[in-house]
Design an enzyme around this catalytic site. Structure first.
Site, mmCIF file in Angstrom:
data_model
loop_
_atom_site.group_PDB
_atom_site.id
_atom_site.type_symbol
_atom_site.label_atom_id
_atom_site.label_comp_id
_atom_site.label_asym_id
_atom_site.label_seq_id
_atom_site.Cartn_x
_atom_site.Cartn_y
_atom_site.Cartn_z
ATOM 1 N N HIS A 293 0.763 -1.248 -0.015
ATOM 2 C CA HIS A 293 0.087 -0.105 -0.003
ATOM 3 C C HIS A 293 0.883 1.342 0.016
ATOM 4 C CE1 HIS A 293 -3.448 -2.754 0.850
ATOM 5 N NE2 HIS A 293 -2.906 -3.069 1.960
ATOM 6 N N ASP B 135 -6.009 1.366 4.990
ATOM 7 C CA ASP B 135 -4.874 0.861 4.476
ATOM 8 C C ASP B 135 -4.048 1.923 3.399
ATOM 9 O OD1 ASP B 135 -4.299 -1.561 5.959
ATOM 10 O OD2 ASP B 135 -5.564 -2.806 4.692
#
Length: 303
Positions: free
Chosen positions: A37, A211
């Site tokens: 991420h 995230d």
């Protein structure tokens, strides 16, 4: 010991992005395979680039049809947990307004708004409908909404995701589940301060998109030890690794879907594996001191 493993290994497999305490282990030629991420972690990007490491992100491994085979099962777990945890957030002990998600005879169920109709959103919708909540799901794709309408046989409301539609729904919503996702990029911020302020006091926001930066301006990462906080009268649940709450289920489904790629890289080496499998090419985020995934590079440039 961890330091010895990092020093010996050619390929390190993790579940989540490296922690700052692991940055000293970075070195040229080392490969890491994990959920990264990176659009939400520019500091980690800098460390990876400076180290000369190769970073392969499970979250951008992508098949020709656009599906994300490693991210999808985790999204499914997180979507179901979002409704489960959201139901707890609505209880008074959590600071919620004291609404039972399913309702009871003579009392209507909670109203749930799901932002994003992808894997996580559909999974959240599935559980919320199963718990007899009153559900509305939003997405930017009318084709996706038509699919969801058919799948749930009209048991959920469907709306195009727009600022106007979100603003109209929020004052009547008990639980918002944010699942919007753009591969490689930061999550779109769909709830500004005015939107959060329009939610009923004691309502809840479960931000599965945390995230990738989060769906609301008020969202900030939390942990399983302290999963919630109340801001502007809304209970926020923003755990950055939701599937860790159910590690047995999550480990089984994650390994089922990632092991083939790990073995390809281990057996062939990254260059040959990427040449043979376009999904692994899409998963390669950092190499040779540069961000090589176009969407990740574009997202970071916009920061």
């Amino acid at each position: 010991e961890a330091a010895e493993i990092w020093e010996r290994a050619e390929l390190v497999v993790k579940v989540k992005e490296p922690l700052p305490g692991e940055y000293p282990y970075f070195r040229p030629g080392l490969m890491i395979f994990t959920f990264l991420h990176l659009a939400a972690h520019p500091g980690l990007v800098d460390e990876l680039k400076q180290s000369g490491m190769v970073a392969i992100a499970c979250d951008t491994i992508e098949l020709p049809d656009g599906s994300l085979p490693c991210l999808a099962p985790m999204s499914e777990v997180a979507g179901r947990l979002a409704v489960q945890e959201g139901a707890v957030c609505l209880e008074t002990r959590s600071g919620g307004r004291g609404v039972l998600l399913a309702g009871v005879s003579g009392v209507p169920p909670a109203r749930v708004l799901i932002l994003g109709g992808g894997i996580a959103g559909m999974s959240a919708c599935n559980l919320a409908v199963g718990m007899r909540a009153s559900v509305t799901i939003m997405d930017i794709s009318s084709a996706r909404l038509a699919y969801l309408h058919d799948i749930f046989q009209g048991r959920t409301g469907t709306l195009i995701s727009s600022e106007a539609n979100i603003r109209e729904c929020l004052p009547e919503t008990d639980l918002v589940v944010g699942t919007a996702h753009v591969t490689g990029a930061k999550a779109p911020v769909l709830l500004d301060l005015a939107a959060v302020d329009s939610m009923p006091k004691g309502s809840a926001l479960v931000d599965v998109s945390i995230d990738q930066g989060g769906s609301a301006v008020t969202s900030r990462p939390t942990t399983h030890d302290e999963p919630t906080y109340v801001e502007r009268g809304v209970v926020h649940y923003c755990v950055a690794n939701m599937p860790a709450a159910v590690p047995v289920t999550s480990t089984r489904v994650l390994t089922d879907n990632t092991l083939r790629y790990i073995l390809e890289i281990a057996d062939l080496g990254l260059e040959a594996a990427a040449a043979a499998d376009a999904a692994i090419r899409k998963g390669t985020n950092v190499m040779g001191g540069e961000v090589v995934h176009p969407a990740v590079a574009q997202a970071l440039a916009r920061r």
